[in-house]
Motif scaffolding. Structure first.
Motif, PDB file in Angstrom:
ATOM      1  N   ASN B  71       0.722  -0.798  -0.371  1.00 37.53           N
ATOM      2  CA  ASN B  71      -0.188  -0.165   0.012  1.00 37.53           C
ATOM      3  C   ASN B  71       0.838   1.798   0.091  1.00 37.53           C
ATOM      4  OD1 ASN B  71      -2.295  -1.334  -0.241  1.00 37.53           O
ATOM      5  ND2 ASN B  71      -2.549  -2.006   1.965  1.00 37.53           N
ATOM      6  N   ALA B  72       1.698   0.983  -0.811  1.00 35.70           N
ATOM      7  CA  ALA B  72       2.698   2.401  -0.986  1.00 35.70           C
ATOM      8  C   ALA B  72       2.512   3.851  -1.326  1.00 35.70           C
ATOM      9  CB  ALA B  72       3.950   1.739  -1.862  1.00 35.70           C
ATOM     10  N   ALA B  73       2.243   4.938  -1.650  1.00 37.38           N
ATOM     11  CA  ALA B  73       1.885   6.164  -1.289  1.00 37.38           C
ATOM     12  C   ALA B  73       2.492   6.151  -3.113  1.00 37.38           C
ATOM     13  CB  ALA B  73       2.345   7.382  -0.830  1.00 37.38           C
ATOM     14  N   TRP B  74       1.849   6.754  -3.821  1.00 39.66           N
ATOM     15  CA  TRP B  74       2.264   7.356  -5.211  1.00 39.66           C
ATOM     16  C   TRP B  74       3.348   7.637  -5.700  1.00 39.66           C
ATOM     17  CZ3 TRP B  74      -2.978   9.048  -8.830  1.00 39.66           C
ATOM     18  CH2 TRP B  74      -3.720   8.255  -8.038  1.00 39.66           C
ATOM     19  N   SER B  75       3.806   7.596  -6.068  1.00 41.08           N
ATOM     20  CA  SER B  75       5.455   8.127  -5.927  1.00 41.08           C
ATOM     21  C   SER B  75       6.123   7.697  -7.775  1.00 41.08           C
ATOM     22  CB  SER B  75       6.580   7.284  -5.427  1.00 41.08           C
ATOM     23  OG  SER B  75       6.986   6.089  -5.318  1.00 41.08           O
ATOM     24  N   SER B  76       7.515   8.086  -7.502  1.00 40.54           N
ATOM     25  CA  SER B  76       7.979   8.456  -9.135  1.00 40.54           C
ATOM     26  C   SER B  76       8.469   6.705  -8.878  1.00 40.54           C
ATOM     27  CB  SER B  76       9.273   8.713  -9.288  1.00 40.54           C
ATOM     28  OG  SER B  76      10.712   9.065  -7.956  1.00 40.54           O
ATOM     29  N   GLN B  77       8.405   5.982  -8.066  1.00 40.39           N
ATOM     30  CA  GLN B  77       8.855   4.660  -7.680  1.00 40.39           C
ATOM     31  C   GLN B  77       7.819   3.964  -8.960  1.00 40.39           C
ATOM     32  OE1 GLN B  77      10.634   2.467  -4.454  1.00 40.39           O
ATOM     33  NE2 GLN B  77      11.608   0.591  -6.095  1.00 40.39           N
ATOM     34  N   PHE B  78       6.652   4.301  -7.745  1.00 35.89           N
ATOM     35  CA  PHE B  78       5.351   3.344  -8.223  1.00 35.89           C
ATOM     36  C   PHE B  78       4.239   4.329  -7.824  1.00 35.89           C
ATOM     37  CE2 PHE B  78       7.688   1.563  -4.452  1.00 35.89           C
ATOM     38  CZ  PHE B  78       8.162   0.047  -5.731  1.00 35.89           C
ATOM     39  N   ILE B  79       4.517   4.946  -9.609  1.00 36.38           N
ATOM     40  CA  ILE B  79       3.939   5.591 -10.184  1.00 36.38           C
ATOM     41  C   ILE B  79       2.114   5.778  -9.486  1.00 36.38           C
ATOM     42  CG2 ILE B  79       2.656   6.723 -11.749  1.00 36.38           C
ATOM     43  CD1 ILE B  79       4.851   5.925 -13.689  1.00 36.38           C
ATOM     44  N   PHE B  80       1.682   4.624  -9.568  1.00 35.11           N
ATOM     45  CA  PHE B  80       0.501   4.802  -8.294  1.00 35.11           C
ATOM     46  C   PHE B  80       0.242   3.051  -7.057  1.00 35.11           C
ATOM     47  CE2 PHE B  80      -1.660   4.423 -13.150  1.00 35.11           C
ATOM     48  CZ  PHE B  80      -2.105   6.008 -13.377  1.00 35.11           C
ATOM     49  N   GLY B  81       1.780   3.728  -7.221  1.00 35.40           N
ATOM     50  CA  GLY B  81       1.882   3.277  -5.596  1.00 35.40           C
ATOM     51  C   GLY B  81       1.822   1.647  -5.722  1.00 35.40           C
ATOM     52  N   THR B  82       1.704   1.176  -4.679  1.00 35.05           N
ATOM     53  CA  THR B  82       1.786  -0.611  -5.060  1.00 35.05           C
ATOM     54  C   THR B  82       0.594  -1.234  -3.811  1.00 35.05           C
ATOM     55  OG1 THR B  82       2.594  -1.043  -2.693  1.00 35.05           O
ATOM     56  CG2 THR B  82       3.677  -0.819  -4.363  1.00 35.05           C
ATOM     57  N   ASP B  83       0.018  -2.265  -4.282  1.00 35.70           N
ATOM     58  CA  ASP B  83      -1.400  -3.052  -3.645  1.00 35.70           C
ATOM     59  C   ASP B  83      -0.920  -3.212  -2.514  1.00 35.70           C
ATOM     60  OD1 ASP B  83      -0.040  -5.015  -4.026  1.00 35.70           O
ATOM     61  OD2 ASP B  83      -1.276  -5.693  -5.433  1.00 35.70           O
ATOM     62  N   GLN B  84      -1.943  -4.488  -1.744  1.00 37.38           N
ATOM     63  CA  GLN B  84      -2.260  -4.962  -0.234  1.00 37.38           C
ATOM     64  C   GLN B  84      -0.730  -5.478  -0.442  1.00 37.38           C
ATOM     65  OE1 GLN B  84      -4.166  -5.859  -3.058  1.00 37.38           O
ATOM     66  NE2 GLN B  84      -4.788  -8.186  -1.999  1.00 37.38           N
ATOM     67  N   ILE B  85      -0.479  -6.150  -1.237  1.00 43.05           N
ATOM     68  CA  ILE B  85       0.353  -7.209  -0.462  1.00 43.05           C
ATOM     69  C   ILE B  85       2.098  -6.586  -1.365  1.00 43.05           C
ATOM     70  CG2 ILE B  85       0.101  -8.996  -0.081  1.00 43.05           C
ATOM     71  CD1 ILE B  85       0.095 -10.198  -3.056  1.00 43.05           C
ATOM     72  N   GLY B  86       2.069  -5.251  -1.648  1.00 44.27           N
ATOM     73  CA  GLY B  86       3.119  -4.586  -2.632  1.00 44.27           C
ATOM     74  C   GLY B  86       3.902  -5.011  -3.707  1.00 44.27           C
ATOM     75  N   ARG B  87       2.821  -5.271  -4.883  1.00 40.69           N
ATOM     76  CA  ARG B  87       2.794  -4.846  -6.048  1.00 40.69           C
ATOM     77  C   ARG B  87       2.224  -3.788  -6.904  1.00 40.69           C
ATOM     78  NH1 ARG B  87      -0.565 -10.349  -6.775  1.00 40.69           N
ATOM     79  NH2 ARG B  87      -1.983  -9.489  -5.215  1.00 40.69           N
ATOM     80  N   ASP B  88       2.950  -3.600  -8.139  1.00 36.47           N
ATOM     81  CA  ASP B  88       3.402  -2.429  -8.674  1.00 36.47           C
ATOM     82  C   ASP B  88       1.891  -1.975  -8.836  1.00 36.47           C
ATOM     83  OD1 ASP B  88       3.556   0.511  -9.599  1.00 36.47           O
ATOM     84  OD2 ASP B  88       4.384  -0.904 -11.138  1.00 36.47           O
ATOM     85  N   MET B  89       1.332  -1.299  -8.874  1.00 38.43           N
ATOM     86  CA  MET B  89      -0.418  -0.797  -9.601  1.00 38.43           C
ATOM     87  C   MET B  89      -0.732  -0.803 -11.148  1.00 38.43           C
ATOM     88  SD  MET B  89      -2.554  -0.840  -7.997  1.00 38.43           S
ATOM     89  CE  MET B  89      -4.630  -1.769  -8.164  1.00 38.43           C
ATOM     90  N   LEU B  90       0.293  -0.477 -11.513  1.00 37.50           N
ATOM     91  CA  LEU B  90       0.643   0.388 -12.816  1.00 37.50           C
ATOM     92  C   LEU B  90       0.998  -1.057 -12.822  1.00 37.50           C
ATOM     93  CD1 LEU B  90       0.142   2.056 -14.600  1.00 37.50           C
ATOM     94  CD2 LEU B  90       2.498   2.507 -14.885  1.00 37.50           C
ATOM     95  N   SER B  91       1.682  -1.705 -13.216  1.00 39.34           N
ATOM     96  CA  SER B  91       2.005  -3.141 -13.943  1.00 39.34           C
ATOM     97  C   SER B  91       0.965  -3.694 -13.951  1.00 39.34           C
ATOM     98  CB  SER B  91       3.555  -4.164 -13.300  1.00 39.34           C
ATOM     99  OG  SER B  91       4.490  -3.320 -13.461  1.00 39.34           O
ATOM    100  N   ARG B  92       0.752  -3.434 -12.546  1.00 40.76           N
ATOM    101  CA  ARG B  92      -0.903  -4.986 -12.672  1.00 40.76           C
ATOM    102  C   ARG B  92      -2.152  -3.900 -13.236  1.00 40.76           C
ATOM    103  NH1 ARG B  92      -0.663  -9.447  -9.753  1.00 40.76           N
ATOM    104  NH2 ARG B  92      -3.192  -9.468  -8.870  1.00 40.76           N
TER     105      ARG B  92
END
Lengths: 545, 306, 339
Positions: B71-92
């Motif tokens: 559940n990471a916040a939106w950032s340059s690394q994870f554009i849309f953050g990560t999901d509940q177990i830490g997968r990149d939202m954008l990629s998914r």
């Protein structure tokens, strides 16, 4: 109640005043993403009590002009120019609310399809008196008894109770008369009749025409009578205006118009009626129906039918709707297996069902339909349509097929540019010609023509009939020609079969059938066909009375 | 008889002659006249197809690649953050386009194969076969398809194959109805009767006389069925009985991240995260509907001309 | 279809409306019968080892056998079906699978006990939605038809098209985002219980009700508009105009009496649609309705509960369609006043 008395509550305007004056009227219609002209500057002057006949072929703009006389334009149409003065009011400038006060009350409309134009949810009498009650032309209570008087005047059966029926409970001819009563109920100054008898059988048409003419005369109502049928308009109108492609061709009093038309176009319309092929007696029977009974489900539609067709000749099967003439064609083609009897072709009984017939047998009997529109696959080009039977029956493909298609196109008087057109790019007459070419491609001995000209304008009809005759002469094809139109029968037939209610009334040479002595039904049918004589209806009615 | 009108008809008679144009020209003219909504729809559909086809090239990370921060916040690394177990939202999201659309497309194709061919056969043959098929379809359609799908999935279990087969079967009833009703209108045409009288076989009549003439409504229906199937699968996944993890799928992504929405007051972008896959679904179905709406309008307009 | 045949014999002596209605009712009954058979037979399709799956790995052969006997799996399917129909008609929907243990201890609750309060909740939500959505959609649809091709109509067209294409949960979450998270006006959880008082209950279901309203309104408006426009194109409407009827009269006197059948169909179709839409919305808002019960039962493969829910949904669906058809038949002058 006396008719004149009924008319007395009308404002006592003198006959002879100009009632409707339309000047330089232009109307456009919207299609294919742009506006096209439909009416290109037409003038109409109609005095009180006068009846104008408006005639023309399909697409001439008759209905559009008729509605414009009410100041009404259908959705997708607009009046762009000109003036329409009705009783000194300019309809093009009148607010919609005021126009509504005129509609149905002072100008009434009688539509072509009565069955579709009555609201299925209301009783006839309620619809008849609706406009009169709205305008409060007379006490509401009197409207009903007045409507019943009108029903009587129009010779409707059981006039006292017919009003309490619903539209679907009444026949087409009766509905058309009820619609006339509906138009007449508020005693309008002007009635627009828009092809009111076109959908009716000839014998019904006579009755409806007679009662409409009677009532219009009784109340001295002015009328515009729109039709494509010259003989009909000749019975109704004081003067006739001919319309073509949205332009006026000419206008003249009915008698002089009939005896001496001035314009080439009008003359050609008139002369179509004179065309007649001399009859020939055939000897070699190519097809015969022997004692055929046929039924749709449990409804028996053909009773012991006998018809025979000789080589190279034309038998016209004539009858009104429901007489079983098209069913006979379905039995011959094998689409409807007969219950009894057999179809004999070249001395051999044909298998009853389509499935049992050989390719050879199918090839020898071809069919042409009434609606060329639906008889051709809209996704196939002319070349494919004509080419398919060549491939299927004769095994012609490639260049040989194309060569033959071009020959066939030439036979039907079309040039080679047509080969890759789609049906939607053809006119009505051209479509029917392509259907003829398709039938011809199979090299048949018999062609069944099912009302092939009845959807076409009269001039186009004549061209198709002449083409059929010349092809008959050249290839010795026999035609079984199904039609309801006596003029067509005269034009094309050698022999005639008259059918009525699923039975053959008589079969014989044209000269025998069309001349006395007649069986009763034939007499009724023949005498009901309108003639180009303004006195025809009057004479007929006094004869029958 | 005057000769002036003798040869009126032949080649000279003007029919409703439209200008002759090649197919490409026609398509281009249609496209130029297309309303904004249709253009929007077509561009969106095209973009989705590109993303689905080239997902591995476009996505920054793998479909199931887990990072330590959930559940990471939106950032340059994870554009849309990560999901509940830490997968990149954008990629998914990108892989989800491939999975969800692919499954929906397969299902729709299958349902058209079944429903379309049965519908055509019923329309041509009529008689008892038509009665049997039509009545069975009536009964099947009396059960709401989502409910039916839920019931069948509870029995057979939620695998992708089951999902595709069950939904395709349920949906084929609607395809059957449409195909049959459109084809019945064409079967009564005189040109089909003419082909029968000529002696043509069933195959020819189906391929050459019927199919070309029922294509427009079928194409439109394909679009509508696709978006309907797509929504059904998304709804099932959202309910937890559709596409199963770890496959990236928009419906289940909404479900898995739904509770983030309550943090919208604190960080609006985090609150938006569960809406992203939902918006991805909505955007595609809206786009397809816009295109279909225009197409229907266009093809029915042509019918008016006749 | 022997029922149909015997109905045909009857219909000769009956008024056409009555006989058509009876025929339609008969057909509905047959449909319901077949649907119940399909739902019932689903239990026979279960894989053979489901006894262990329900009771757990440690279940002894005896307990599994007893369980199978309780379900009646030792009897022929036809007998079981009629027993099942019989008990359904008596209001007994069987016993839930959950709450059973391998040891044979049975704490399972009866399905009726589970379903009844949930069904009431769902009917409450669906009812509230219908009361808001149906009149609103009919009026707006009628207006769009009347003023067709106006800006109002075009806006309605694009908006409804968009709404229809959106998944219900998207609409729901957007509403939650704005009216619960950002502006704390409404609760995002609709957790009502039997004791919740009426007004609080109404307040709690406001978001789910709004979601459902938005979704079915779009459908209903489009269908109403299409139905009316279809009618307005008929010849008798043009005739009414040419008789001088005002716009109001044309709609109320000439179009409406012929529009009952299409309008009834529109309403029935959308209420049926509501029945399905309710499942997803209940899950989003954790509303204790029958939809959520069914989803939970599907996940835990609690077949008797799934069957009961499916039967209720399908029954409602069939009933609504039946009602629309009957209204269509009764309002048809051709049947009311035969030749």
């Amino acid at each position: 109640m006396d008719a004149d008395e009924m008319n007395n509550n009308q404002s006592g305007a003198a006959a002879g005043d100009v009632l409707l004056e339309m000047r330089d009227v232009h109307i456009e219609g919207f299609s294919d993403e742009q506006w096209h002209p439909i009416i290109k500057g037409v003038d109409i002057t109609l005095k009180r009590g006068e009846i104008m006949g408006l005639i023309g072929e399909s697409g001439a703009g008759k209905s559009t002009l008729g509605l414009a006389a009410m100041g009404f334009a259908r959705p997708g149409c607009r009046i762009t120019k000109g003036t329409i003065r009705f009783d000194n009011q300019e309809l093009t400038e009148l607010p919609k609310k005021n126009k509504r006060e005129l509609w149905g009350t002072r100008i009434a409309y009688v539509a072509q399809s009565a069955a579709a134009s009555f609201n299925p949810a209301h009783r006839l009498i309620d619809q008849t008196v609706e406009a009169a009650n709205r305008s409060q032309i007379r006490p509401v209570a009197e409207s009903r008894s007045d409507a019943i008087d009108l029903f009587k005047a129009l010779q409707l059966p059981s006039p006292d109770t017919i009003g309490s029926r619903y539209p679907h409970q009444v026949s087409g001819g009766q509905l058309q008369r009820v619609m006339t009563a509906m138009a007449m109920s508020p005693r309008p100054d002007l009635i627009i009749f828009d092809e009111p008898t076109t959908a009716l059988d000839v014998t019904t048409q006579v009755e409806v025409l007679a009662s409409m003419r009677k009532i219009v005369e009784e109340f001295h109502t002015a009328a515009i009578y729109i039709t494509h049928d010259l003989a009909v308009v000749a019975q109704m109108a004081d003067f006739i205006k001919v319309l073509r492609y949205g332009d006026e061709v000419e206008e003249a009093p009915t008698r002089s118009m009939l005896s001496a038309p001035q314009q080439e176009y009008t003359k050609s319309l008139w002369s179509v009626r004179d065309f007649e092929k001399p009859e020939e007696q055939g000897d070699d029977v190519v097809l015969s129906l022997d004692g055929i009974d046929a039924a749709y489900g449990k409804t028996k539609v053909l009773h012991d039918i006998n018809i025979s067709l000789t080589r190279g000749k034309t038998v016209a099967v004539v009858g009104e709707s429901g007489s079983g003439k098209s069913t006979a064609a379905r039995v011959i083609t094998g689409l409807l297996p007969p219950g009894k009897g057999q179809v004999v072709f070249n001395g051999e009984a044909l298998p009853r069902e389509l499935k049992g017939r050989s390719k050879e047998q199918l090839q020898r009997i071809q069919m042409i339909y009434q609606m060329a529109d639906t008889a051709m696959n809209p996704r196939q080009t002319v070349g494919q349509i004509i080419g398919r039977p060549l491939d299927f029956y004769l095994g012609l493909t490639g260049a040989a097929q194309e060569k033959r298609v071009l020959e066939l196109l030439k036979m039907i008087e079309l040039d080679e540019s047509f080969i890759d057109r789609l049906p939607s790019e053809l006119s009505g007459g051209q479509k029917q010609r392509i259907c003829i070419a398709r039938a011809l491609a199979a090299e048949p001995e018999i062609i069944i023509c099912d009302e092939v000209t009845s959807a076409l304008d009269q001039i186009v009809q004549e061209g198709i009939l002449k083409l059929l005759l010349s092809l008959q002469k050249e290839f010795g094809i026999s035609y079984l020609f199904i039609t309801h139109d006596i003029a067509t029968v005269k034009a094309i037939s050698d022999e005639i079969v008259v059918m009525f209610q699923g039975k053959v009334v008589e079969q014989g040479l044209k000269s025998e059938i069309l001349n006395p002595p007649y069986p009763e039904y034939t007499k009724l049918l023949l005498s009901s066909v309108p003639e180009m004589d303004p006195d025809w209806l009057t004479n007929l009615l006094s004869e029958r009375a | 008889m005057n000769t002036q009108y003798e040869n009126y008809s032949a080649a000279a008679e003007v029919g409703a002659v439209r200008k002759r144009r090649s197919r490409l020209e026609r398509i281009w003219i249609d496209l130029k006249k297309a309303p904004l909504s249709a253009w929007f729809g077509m561009i969106v559909v095209f973009a989705y197809m590109v993303v689905a086809l080239f997902a591995p090239l476009i996505a920054p990370y793998g479909e199931a690649e887990v990072f330590p921060e959930a559940n990471a916040a939106w950032s340059s690394q994870f554009i849309f953050g990560t999901d509940q177990i830490g997968r990149d939202m954008l990629s998914r999201l990108i892989y989800g386009a491939r999975n969800t659309m692919g499954i929906a497309l397969m299902t729709t194709l299958l349902s058209f194969l079944i429903g379309g061919s049965l519908g055509l056969i019923a329309a041509i043959s009529r008689g008892w076969l038509d009665q049997l098929l039509s009545r069975s379809v009536d009964v099947l359609m009396a059960i709401p398809s989502l409910i039916f799908a839920l019931m069948l999935l509870s029995i057979f279990g939620s695998t992708v194959t089951n999902l595709v087969i069950i939904i395709a079967l349920l949906d084929s009833t609607r395809v059957f109805r449409l195909t049959r009703s459109v084809a019945v209108n064409v079967v009564v045409m005189d040109y089909v009767e003419a082909a029968k009288l000529r002696g043509e076989g069933l195959g020819w009549i189906m391929r050459k006389e019927l199919l070309p003439n029922i294509m427009p409504p079928l194409v439109a229906e394909f679009g509508l069925r696709f978006s309907f199937v797509f929504l059904t699968i998304a709804a099932l996944s959202f309910l937890g009985v559709g596409i199963q993890p770890p496959t990236a799928d928009w419906g289940s992504m909404v479900r898995d991240n739904a509770n983030l929405i309550q943090f919208a007051g604190i960080d609006f972008r985090i609150g938006l995260t569960p809406l992203l896959p939902a918006a991805a679904i909505a955007l595609l179905t809206v786009a397809v509907n816009f295109v279909v709406d225009w197409f229907l309008h266009k093809t029915s307009g042509i019918r008016d001309e006749h | 279809m022997s029922v149909c045949v015997s109905l045909d014999v009857w219909s000769k002596s009956l008024h056409p409306v009555l006989s058509t209605v009876l025929k339609r009712l008969g057909l509905g009954l047959i449909t319901l019968f077949v649907v119940s058979a399909i739902i019932f037979s689903s239990i026979s399709l279960l894989p053979g080892d489901f006894g262990e799956a329900v009771l757990g790995q440690a279940a002894t052969e005896d307990t599994v056998a007893a369980f199978r006997k309780e379900l009646g799996l030792d009897k022929p399917a036809v007998t079981r079906y009629f027993e099942w129909v019989g008990s359904v008609l008596r209001g007994d929907l069987g016993t839930s699978f959950s709450g059973r243990a391998a040891s044979g201890v049975n704490r399972a609750r009866s399905v009726v006990e589970l379903v009844k309060p949930r069904l009431q909740n769902t009917l409450f939500l669906a009812g509230v939605t219908a009361i808001i959505a149906v009149p609103l959609a009919l009026i707006l649809g009628l207006a769009a038809a009347l003023y067709r091709n106006s800006y109002f109509d075009r806006t309605v067209n694009v908006t409804t098209l968009t709404t229809i294409a959106m998944p219900e949960f998207f609409v729901a979450y957007i509403l939650i985002l704005f009216f619960s998270s950002l502006l704390p006006w409404f609760p995002s959880l609709a957790n009502v219980s039997a004791e919740t008082p009426f007004w609080e209950r109404l307040y709690k279901i406001s978001l789910p009700a709004i979601t459902l309203t938005l979704v079915i309104m779009a459908h209903m408006m489009r269908m109403t508009r299409a139905a009316i426009i279809n009618l307005l194109a008929s010849d008798y409407i043009e005739m009414a105009r040419l008789k001088g009827a005002s716009r109001r009269e044309v709609i109320l006197k000439h179009a409406l009496p012929n529009a009952w059948a299409p309008i009834a169909t529109v309403i029935a179709f959308n209420l049926a649609f509501l029945v399905v839409g309710v499942v997803v919305v209940e899950v989003v808002f954790v509303y204790p309705g029958i939809g959520q019960l069914m989803v939970d039962a599907v996940t835990s493969r609690d077949i008797p509960v799934v069957q009961a829910c499916a039967l209720i949904f399908a029954g409602t669906y069939i009933l609504l369609n039946l009602l629309a058809d009957v209204i269509g038949i009764v309002s048809n002058p051709r049947l009311l006043h035969p030749r």
